[in-house]
Design an enzyme around this catalytic site. Structure first.
Site, PDB file in Angstrom:
ATOM      1  N   ASP A  58       0.845  -1.195   0.000  1.00 30.20           N
ATOM      2  CA  ASP A  58       0.000   0.000   0.000  1.00 30.20           C
ATOM      3  C   ASP A  58       0.881   1.245   0.000  1.00 30.20           C
ATOM      4  O   ASP A  58       2.083   1.177   0.262  1.00 30.20           O
ATOM      5  CB  ASP A  58      -0.942   0.008   1.206  1.00 30.20           C
ATOM      6  CG  ASP A  58      -0.204   0.087   2.534  1.00 30.20           C
ATOM      7  OD1 ASP A  58       0.842  -0.577   2.679  1.00 30.20           O
ATOM      8  OD2 ASP A  58      -0.668   0.811   3.439  1.00 30.20           O
ATOM      9  N   GLU A  99       0.102  -1.026   5.860  1.00 32.11           N
ATOM     10  CA  GLU A  99       1.213  -0.477   6.637  1.00 32.11           C
ATOM     11  C   GLU A  99       1.071   1.026   6.823  1.00 32.11           C
ATOM     12  O   GLU A  99       1.374   1.565   7.897  1.00 32.11           O
ATOM     13  CB  GLU A  99       2.541  -0.808   5.950  1.00 32.11           C
ATOM     14  CG  GLU A  99       3.774  -0.587   6.821  1.00 32.11           C
ATOM     15  CD  GLU A  99       4.341   0.821   6.744  1.00 32.11           C
ATOM     16  OE1 GLU A  99       5.233   1.130   7.546  1.00 32.11           O
ATOM     17  OE2 GLU A  99       3.891   1.618   5.895  1.00 32.11           O
TER      18      GLU A  99
END
Length: 544
Positions: free
Chosen positions: A166, A232
């Site tokens: 991400d 994350e």
């Protein structure tokens, strides 16, 4: 790279930093961290035989099988460089922004892209669901886990690698000079795009390592376990429990012998490094409220005690202009610096002038390298971040806010116990507010915290990475700590009970999280060589 985690109960670390440091840097040792003065070499990949200077425990001569395997592998990486850049271009084009729920489909798409790339190379892969996102009616992105080769070879060591797929939000209106989700390569071979360095480039580095070994016909040196997440940048929600469960006997990560994370950066632009320590973070909010609604300053100004005024007075007592934390008892929690630790800073490649250039102003507190690095890495800091509920738009809005929340955080270091940090901070804010004699109400709380981390760089995992770095770049890496936090580092260390290494690919000027994020082509391609060389060295490094 995320700088905080979700709230959890704080507790002291299982062993003190002084014991960590005594093990890592024994006072009787004659080892040093002096880097070589040799210039960087990129093409020849010459092996330098080295004496047992800390943290290197090299053979006098290279392994009889190591050099030819790496030469073939390096050549193949160079031959496939355009293909690897194309893979990164495809990944950057997927706007996998975990903070925006409307982009959740793109985050999942990126995870599936990663999974399919690895499956095409023969890896065994799974997309493991992590449940629903707390507070939102949406599924979390899956954890993409895998194994290469698909069947474990019991004669080889097992290394677990982690990364995230991400990215941070990005829009061209944020100040980007290029389209953030279109990889753009300039005349200086800088590759601009969101996620290029954080963390799609390093994650794809592991994919590229597998492919280059296959096409070079070089036997893969280890059993590679992989764990790639898609949250994350939004607190790694759901991941801690998953990792802990999968590290138990009989589970996916149970056989791990060493862990490698590539989600950080070189200190500068020229000298590669290995990272053995991270500061933790404790984030706080001071909420002060009074009226039942916002008030007009022309009608009520001068007749009521204003929450904003109280908040500013409290926040002004937290830290001084030179960065000294003013909360009583906080600085006393910090482990004292030993002479051995102090000596590590002398030869680290770092320029205060370049640091100021990156800041864009000569506002640094310390004029010298040693103090600047020590206060960036191994001493705590307190930063004021903002005020929720206050007007921040253009122009003037003459309102008295009914409630304001001041946000600040403390970066923590060994041996700071997070619960003590919270207790001291809350007690200080309550005491200061009480002395104001205000009729408003105040509440201070820890919003989230994450612990500091310190590893032993004399572990065979680090010495293997150091040898690989010297093989690829021709210089010994600096041994560094970082001021930011990567909470999953501790999760892996505690779950696997094994050493965790931070092995960066990008440089300190890559601009992760900011507009105009980039990854230099050189660091991407040489980084693929480094990751592969690390696996070869870690496969044979003596475990002592």
């Amino acid at each position: 790279m995320l700088k905080g985690v979700t709230c959890r109960q704080s507790y002291s670390y299982s062993s003190t930093a002084s014991r960590h440091l005594q093990r890592a840097f024994p006072t009787s040792s004659t080892y040093s961290l002096r880097p070589t003065s040799r210039p960087l070499l990129h093409a020849t990949h010459k092996h330098y035989s080295t004496t047992a200077e800390w943290p290197y425990i090299y053979r006098r001569e290279p392994s009889p099988t190591m050099a030819p395997q790496l030469d073939s592998y390096f050549k193949t990486v160079d031959d496939l460089s355009d293909h690897f850049i194309g893979r990164l271009r495809d990944a950057v084009a997927i706007p996998s922004i975990s903070a925006e729920t409307e982009r959740r489909g793109d985050v999942v798409k990126m995870g599936m892209f990663l999974k399919s790339q690895l499956e095409a190379l023969g890896a065994y892969m799974e997309a493991r669901p992590l449940g629903r996102q707390p507070g939102k009616d949406i599924d979390l992105p899956p954890a993409i886990i895998g194994r290469y080769p698909a069947k474990k070879d019991d004669t080889k060591r097992t290394v677990l690698v982690y990364g995230h797929y991400d990215v941070q939000p990005a829009d061209v209106t944020d100040g980007w000079n290029t389209e953030p989700f279109k990889l753009t390569i300039d005349k200086n071979d800088r590759m601009w795009g969101r996620g290029s360095t954080d963390d799609k480039g390093p994650v794809l580095g592991w994919v590229n390592v597998i492919e280059a070994h296959k096409k070079a016909g070089v036997p893969f040196p280890v059993n590679l376990l992989m764990c790639f997440e898609g949250m994350e940048e939004s607190g790694s929600e759901g991941l801690d429990d998953f990792i802990t469960a999968e590290c138990k006997p009989g589970k996916f990560f149970a056989d791990t012998e060493a862990v490698c994370i590539s989600d950080n950066y070189w200190l500068g632009t020229k000298q590669p490094c290995l990272t053995y320590g991270l500061r933790g973070v404790s984030a706080f909010g001071i909420e002060i409220s009074g009226p039942k609604s916002d008030l007009h300053s022309g009608v009520y100004g001068g007749t009521v005690q204003e929450p904003m005024t109280d908040l500013i007075r409290v926040m002004a007592t937290l830290v001084d202009g030179d960065g000294k934390i003013l909360i009583p008892g906080i600085n006393e929690l910090v482990a004292p610096m030993t002479e051995d630790e102090k000596s590590l800073y002398k030869d680290i490649a770092f320029s205060v002038d370049e640091y100021q250039e990156g800041i864009g102003a000569k506002t640094t507190i310390f004029p010298d390298k040693e103090n600047t690095l020590q206060h960036r890495w191994r001493y705590p800091s307190l930063s004021l971040h903002g005020i929720e509920g206050a007007f921040s738009g253009e122009g003037v809005k003459t309102v008295i806010p009914r409630k304001v929340v001041g946000k600040f955080s403390i970066r923590t270091v060994p041996d700071m116990d997070l619960q003590k940090v919270t207790d001291l901070t809350v007690a200080h804010c309550n005491s200061v507010f009480k002395k104001l004699g205000s009729k408003n109400t105040a509440k201070t709380e820890c919003l989230h915290d994450g612990r500091w981390w310190l590893a032993s760089p004399r572990h065979w995992n680090f010495t293997a990475a150091a040898k690989a770095t010297e093989k690829v770049y021709g210089v010994k890496p600096d041994m560094t700590r970082e001021g930011g936090s990567i909470p999953v580092t501790l999760t892996f260390e505690e779950g696997t009970k094994k050493n965790v290494l931070l092995l960066p690919m990008g440089t300190g000027t890559d601009g992760a999280h900011s507009a105009n994020e980039k990854l230099d082509k050189r660091n991407y391609i040489e980084g693929v060589k480094l990751l592969g060389a690390y696996l070869h060295y870690v496969s044979e490094e003596p475990m002592n």
